[in-house]
Motif scaffolding. Structure first.
Motif, PDB file in Angstrom:
ATOM      1  N   ILE A   1      46.996  46.570  39.382  1.00 60.76           N
ATOM      2  CA  ILE A   1      46.723  47.410  38.272  1.00 60.76           C
ATOM      3  C   ILE A   1      45.792  47.073  37.306  1.00 60.76           C
ATOM      4  CG2 ILE A   1      48.026  48.652  36.534  1.00 60.76           C
ATOM      5  CD1 ILE A   1      50.365  48.636  38.194  1.00 60.76           C
ATOM      6  N   GLY A   2      45.943  45.799  36.719  1.00 55.11           N
ATOM      7  CA  GLY A   2      45.129  45.093  35.755  1.00 55.11           C
ATOM      8  C   GLY A   2      43.671  45.365  36.261  1.00 55.11           C
ATOM      9  N   SER A   3      43.404  44.990  37.373  1.00 58.20           N
ATOM     10  CA  SER A   3      41.951  44.699  38.100  1.00 58.20           C
ATOM     11  C   SER A   3      41.538  46.337  37.923  1.00 58.20           C
ATOM     12  CB  SER A   3      42.028  44.479  39.467  1.00 58.20           C
ATOM     13  OG  SER A   3      42.531  42.932  39.410  1.00 58.20           O
ATOM     14  N   ALA A   4      42.219  47.331  38.176  1.00 58.16           N
ATOM     15  CA  ALA A   4      41.786  48.780  38.191  1.00 58.16           C
ATOM     16  C   ALA A   4      41.533  49.244  36.842  1.00 58.16           C
ATOM     17  CB  ALA A   4      42.926  49.575  38.851  1.00 58.16           C
ATOM     18  N   VAL A   5      42.265  48.661  35.949  1.00 53.95           N
ATOM     19  CA  VAL A   5      41.903  48.902  34.379  1.00 53.95           C
ATOM     20  C   VAL A   5      40.566  48.417  34.023  1.00 53.95           C
ATOM     21  CG1 VAL A   5      42.458  48.161  32.027  1.00 53.95           C
ATOM     22  CG2 VAL A   5      44.164  49.033  33.575  1.00 53.95           C
TER      23      VAL A   5
ATOM     24  N   PRO B   1      36.568  45.712  45.585  1.00 51.00           N
ATOM     25  CA  PRO B   1      37.234  44.596  46.277  1.00 51.00           C
ATOM     26  C   PRO B   1      38.075  43.905  45.007  1.00 51.00           C
ATOM     27  CG  PRO B   1      34.995  44.817  46.809  1.00 51.00           C
ATOM     28  CD  PRO B   1      35.260  45.943  45.731  1.00 51.00           C
ATOM     29  N   ALA B   2      37.764  44.013  43.761  1.00 49.68           N
ATOM     30  CA  ALA B   2      38.625  43.123  42.614  1.00 49.68           C
ATOM     31  C   ALA B   2      40.129  44.086  42.700  1.00 49.68           C
ATOM     32  CB  ALA B   2      37.947  43.402  41.589  1.00 49.68           C
ATOM     33  N   VAL B   3      40.057  45.305  43.041  1.00 47.76           N
ATOM     34  CA  VAL B   3      41.511  45.854  42.991  1.00 47.76           C
ATOM     35  C   VAL B   3      42.242  45.541  44.279  1.00 47.76           C
ATOM     36  CG1 VAL B   3      42.645  47.956  42.845  1.00 47.76           C
ATOM     37  CG2 VAL B   3      40.218  47.650  41.829  1.00 47.76           C
TER      38      VAL B   3
ATOM     39  N   CYS C   1      32.185  34.568  44.746  1.00 46.81           N
ATOM     40  CA  CYS C   1      32.388  35.687  44.975  1.00 46.81           C
ATOM     41  C   CYS C   1      31.494  36.695  44.395  1.00 46.81           C
ATOM     42  CB  CYS C   1      33.796  36.039  45.119  1.00 46.81           C
ATOM     43  SG  CYS C   1      34.233  37.879  45.680  1.00 46.81           S
ATOM     44  N   GLU C   2      30.690  37.527  44.922  1.00 48.95           N
ATOM     45  CA  GLU C   2      29.790  38.516  44.225  1.00 48.95           C
ATOM     46  C   GLU C   2      30.319  39.831  44.699  1.00 48.95           C
ATOM     47  OE1 GLU C   2      25.829  37.760  43.372  1.00 48.95           O
ATOM     48  OE2 GLU C   2      26.067  35.537  42.914  1.00 48.95           O
ATOM     49  N   ASP C   3      31.378  40.103  45.550  1.00 47.31           N
ATOM     50  CA  ASP C   3      31.613  41.239  46.153  1.00 47.31           C
ATOM     51  C   ASP C   3      31.608  42.441  45.329  1.00 47.31           C
ATOM     52  OD1 ASP C   3      32.012  39.763  48.390  1.00 47.31           O
ATOM     53  OD2 ASP C   3      34.061  39.980  48.507  1.00 47.31           O
ATOM     54  N   CYS C   4      31.755  42.398  44.100  1.00 49.02           N
ATOM     55  CA  CYS C   4      31.768  43.680  43.354  1.00 49.02           C
ATOM     56  C   CYS C   4      30.339  44.048  42.611  1.00 49.02           C
ATOM     57  CB  CYS C   4      32.745  43.659  42.156  1.00 49.02           C
ATOM     58  SG  CYS C   4      34.343  43.694  42.820  1.00 49.02           S
ATOM     59  N   MET C   5      29.393  43.173  42.799  1.00 44.34           N
ATOM     60  CA  MET C   5      28.237  43.201  42.200  1.00 44.34           C
ATOM     61  C   MET C   5      27.351  44.460  42.617  1.00 44.34           C
ATOM     62  SD  MET C   5      26.021  42.160  40.100  1.00 44.34           S
ATOM     63  CE  MET C   5      25.677  40.185  39.482  1.00 44.34           C
ATOM     64  N   GLY C   6      26.880  45.112  41.724  1.00 47.11           N
ATOM     65  CA  GLY C   6      26.121  46.292  42.251  1.00 47.11           C
ATOM     66  C   GLY C   6      26.858  47.512  42.654  1.00 47.11           C
ATOM     67  N   LYS C   7      28.314  47.569  42.807  1.00 44.16           N
ATOM     68  CA  LYS C   7      29.252  48.512  43.313  1.00 44.16           C
ATOM     69  C   LYS C   7      29.453  49.415  42.001  1.00 44.16           C
ATOM     70  CE  LYS C   7      31.286  46.652  47.233  1.00 44.16           C
ATOM     71  NZ  LYS C   7      30.474  45.685  47.514  1.00 44.16           N
ATOM     72  N   PHE C   8      29.553  50.837  42.364  1.00 40.73           N
ATOM     73  CA  PHE C   8      29.806  51.714  41.395  1.00 40.73           C
ATOM     74  C   PHE C   8      31.115  51.600  40.839  1.00 40.73           C
ATOM     75  CE2 PHE C   8      32.043  55.837  40.173  1.00 40.73           C
ATOM     76  CZ  PHE C   8      31.039  56.181  39.097  1.00 40.73           C
TER      77      PHE C   8
ATOM     78  N   CYS D   1      32.290  41.804  36.767  1.00 41.87           N
ATOM     79  CA  CYS D   1      33.329  40.795  37.613  1.00 41.87           C
ATOM     80  C   CYS D   1      34.839  41.000  36.738  1.00 41.87           C
ATOM     81  CB  CYS D   1      32.920  39.465  37.723  1.00 41.87           C
ATOM     82  SG  CYS D   1      34.161  38.157  38.481  1.00 41.87           S
ATOM     83  N   ALA D   2      35.848  41.449  37.548  1.00 47.39           N
ATOM     84  CA  ALA D   2      37.065  41.402  37.066  1.00 47.39           C
ATOM     85  C   ALA D   2      37.717  40.284  36.198  1.00 47.39           C
ATOM     86  CB  ALA D   2      38.087  42.284  37.740  1.00 47.39           C
ATOM     87  N   ASN D   3      37.450  39.308  36.978  1.00 44.70           N
ATOM     88  CA  ASN D   3      38.019  38.001  36.408  1.00 44.70           C
ATOM     89  C   ASN D   3      36.882  37.147  35.701  1.00 44.70           C
ATOM     90  OD1 ASN D   3      36.337  36.382  38.224  1.00 44.70           O
ATOM     91  ND2 ASN D   3      38.189  36.110  39.709  1.00 44.70           N
ATOM     92  N   SER D   4      35.876  37.612  35.525  1.00 42.27           N
ATOM     93  CA  SER D   4      34.519  37.224  34.776  1.00 42.27           C
ATOM     94  C   SER D   4      34.075  35.793  35.372  1.00 42.27           C
ATOM     95  CB  SER D   4      35.047  36.920  33.160  1.00 42.27           C
ATOM     96  OG  SER D   4      35.750  35.914  33.254  1.00 42.27           O
ATOM     97  N   PHE D   5      34.485  35.445  36.387  1.00 42.68           N
ATOM     98  CA  PHE D   5      34.006  34.036  37.091  1.00 42.68           C
ATOM     99  C   PHE D   5      32.952  34.277  38.105  1.00 42.68           C
ATOM    100  CE2 PHE D   5      38.071  31.894  35.913  1.00 42.68           C
ATOM    101  CZ  PHE D   5      37.700  31.712  34.340  1.00 42.68           C
ATOM    102  N   PHE D   6      33.111  35.479  38.712  1.00 42.92           N
ATOM    103  CA  PHE D   6      32.317  35.563  39.943  1.00 42.92           C
ATOM    104  C   PHE D   6      33.077  34.473  40.991  1.00 42.92           C
ATOM    105  CE2 PHE D   6      28.232  37.509  38.325  1.00 42.92           C
ATOM    106  CZ  PHE D   6      28.724  38.803  38.746  1.00 42.92           C
ATOM    107  N   TYR D   7      34.329  34.291  41.116  1.00 46.19           N
ATOM    108  CA  TYR D   7      34.929  33.243  41.968  1.00 46.19           C
ATOM    109  C   TYR D   7      36.410  33.740  42.511  1.00 46.19           C
ATOM    110  CZ  TYR D   7      37.295  28.542  42.720  1.00 46.19           C
ATOM    111  OH  TYR D   7      37.931  27.459  43.103  1.00 46.19           O
ATOM    112  N   ARG D   8      36.483  33.811  43.658  1.00 42.13           N
ATOM    113  CA  ARG D   8      37.863  34.060  44.214  1.00 42.13           C
ATOM    114  C   ARG D   8      38.080  33.295  45.427  1.00 42.13           C
ATOM    115  NH1 ARG D   8      38.732  37.609  48.402  1.00 42.13           N
ATOM    116  NH2 ARG D   8      36.558  38.404  48.178  1.00 42.13           N
TER     117      ARG D   8
END
Length: 387
Positions: free
Chosen positions: A149-153, A137-139, A126-133, A114-121
């Protein structure tokens, strides 16, 4: 044993930073030699520094060399990584592999998935990114510091090291803080056989309190994910029956201060030293824990149990098992102010049951969260990593 700790300290000090220092002191108190190689996010100031940090967060050759030098100097039996993000980077694992030193990684949060490390949005789990290559969604939502940009990093870091097998192959033992967190890390793809369970602890033992103060207490960061909106909404009614003292600071401080003036029975005390917090806990009737995200393993919970303070928490994530309804506290439906009101009113109306919960909370601390218990668990994990 000789232990090298690696930790990237946060700009705003948090529970992870406290745990790192506490474990260092604990290990040294039992005759181990501990070295801490740390970096600090305060070093990220200029635009150039921010750009280089973004590049190095994916893989920092400089950090790899720095860790190799420290390994050659200190000659550790084990390297214990707490937080590598963003300045150290996953390159530290390669340094340990080259030096043939086993690695233990404490999973304080959900940064690997999880980009923000919380599973929270947007005010909810929010677990939208769980299991994605790749965490698209985080970006799209700019989950890391409101920056696409930071989320893409962060997403690139996660994806590259998933492909490289970094999380699977370059860590000998992971430490999850709760059963719930362990299940999430397994769901995210970490090898279950490598994940040990070890909670946080409290030392020194503050001792049980009398609970003679006629008030409830909130202790924590004043930020959206902590459920302060639900708490203050509940106290629009509860303020007439039992006061609420709020301890902490954060981005919502001004808003909470404004509302505390308008709401009867609500008092904002701001940030307080640890001894003062423990004194407040010893006298309080209940600890309010309305957090709207999964949480890791909040130190405030260990402190509450240590002084015998029952906890009223949302039935969500780790808190669904850390707080045992009717034994160490009560649950309310997450995000439901009316149910929170009902649980507080029930506790007020049942003083004997609340008294029993105080004793049970203290027993929970004595059986699971003391320094001696934690040391035995930690040392066993180190031995497993070296096996």
């Amino acid at each position: 044993m000789r232990i090298l700790q690696l930790h990237n300290f946060y700009k705003i000090a948090g529970g992870e930073d406290v745990v790192v220092r506490s474990e260092k002191n604990l290990l040294e108190a039992h005759g181990n030699s501990v070295a801490l190689l740390d970096v600090d996010n305060d070093a990220i100031a200029s635009k150039f520094s921010q750009t280089m940090t973004a590049v190095n967060a994916i893989y920092s050759h400089a950090s790899k060399q720095r860790v190799l030098q420290e390994i050659n100097r200190f000659r550790p039996d084990i390297v214990h990584v707490h937080n590598f993000f963003p300045l150290l980077s996953p390159a530290v694992y390669d340094a340990c592999r080259e030096a043939r030193v086993p690695v233990v990684q404490t999973l304080h949060n959900f940064r690997l998935f999880c980009a923000n490390s919380f599973f929270y949005r947007d005010g909810k789990v929010c677990e939208d990114c769980m299991g994605k290559f790749f965490p698209t969604p985080a970006v799209v939502h700019g989950c890391y510091r409101d920056s696409r940009i930071g989320s893409a990093v962060v997403g690139t870091m996660q994806s590259i090291h998933r492909i490289r097998g970094t999380w699977r192959d370059r860590v000998d033992r992971y430490i999850a803080l709760t059963d719930f967190a362990r299940s999430k890390f397994i769901e995210g793809g970490l090898p279950p056989e490598k994940i040990s369970l070890k909670p946080n602890f409290l030392s020194p033992d503050p001792g049980i309190g009398p609970g003679s103060g006629e008030y409830t207490l909130f202790v924590g960061r004043l930020s959206p994910e902590k459920g302060l909106d639900i708490l203050l909404k509940a106290w629009e009614k509860l303020g007439q029956s039992i006061p609420l003292k709020i301890v902490g600071d954060g981005p919502l401080a001004d808003q909470v201060k404004h509302l505390s003036v308008k709401l009867p029975g609500v008092e904002l005390l701001g940030k307080q030293p640890k001894n003062r917090v423990l004194d407040l806990m010893k006298e309080a009737k209940m600890l309010m824990f309305p957090s709207g995200w999964y949480e890791g393993f909040p130190l405030v919970l260990v402190e509450a149990y240590a002084v015998g303070l029952p906890v009223i928490a949302g039935n969500l994530g780790s808190m669904s098992t850390l707080v045992v309804p009717g034994r160490t506290g009560l649950h309310f439906r997450p995000g439901d102010a009316n149910d929170l009101i009902a649980q507080v009113e029930w506790a007020i109306a049942h003083p004997e049951e609340l008294k029993n919960m105080r004793q049970n909370a203290r027993r929970e601390f004595e059986s699971k969260y003391t320094a001696d218990c934690n040391y035995q668990q930690l040392f066993k994990i180190y031995e497993l990593a070296r096996a």
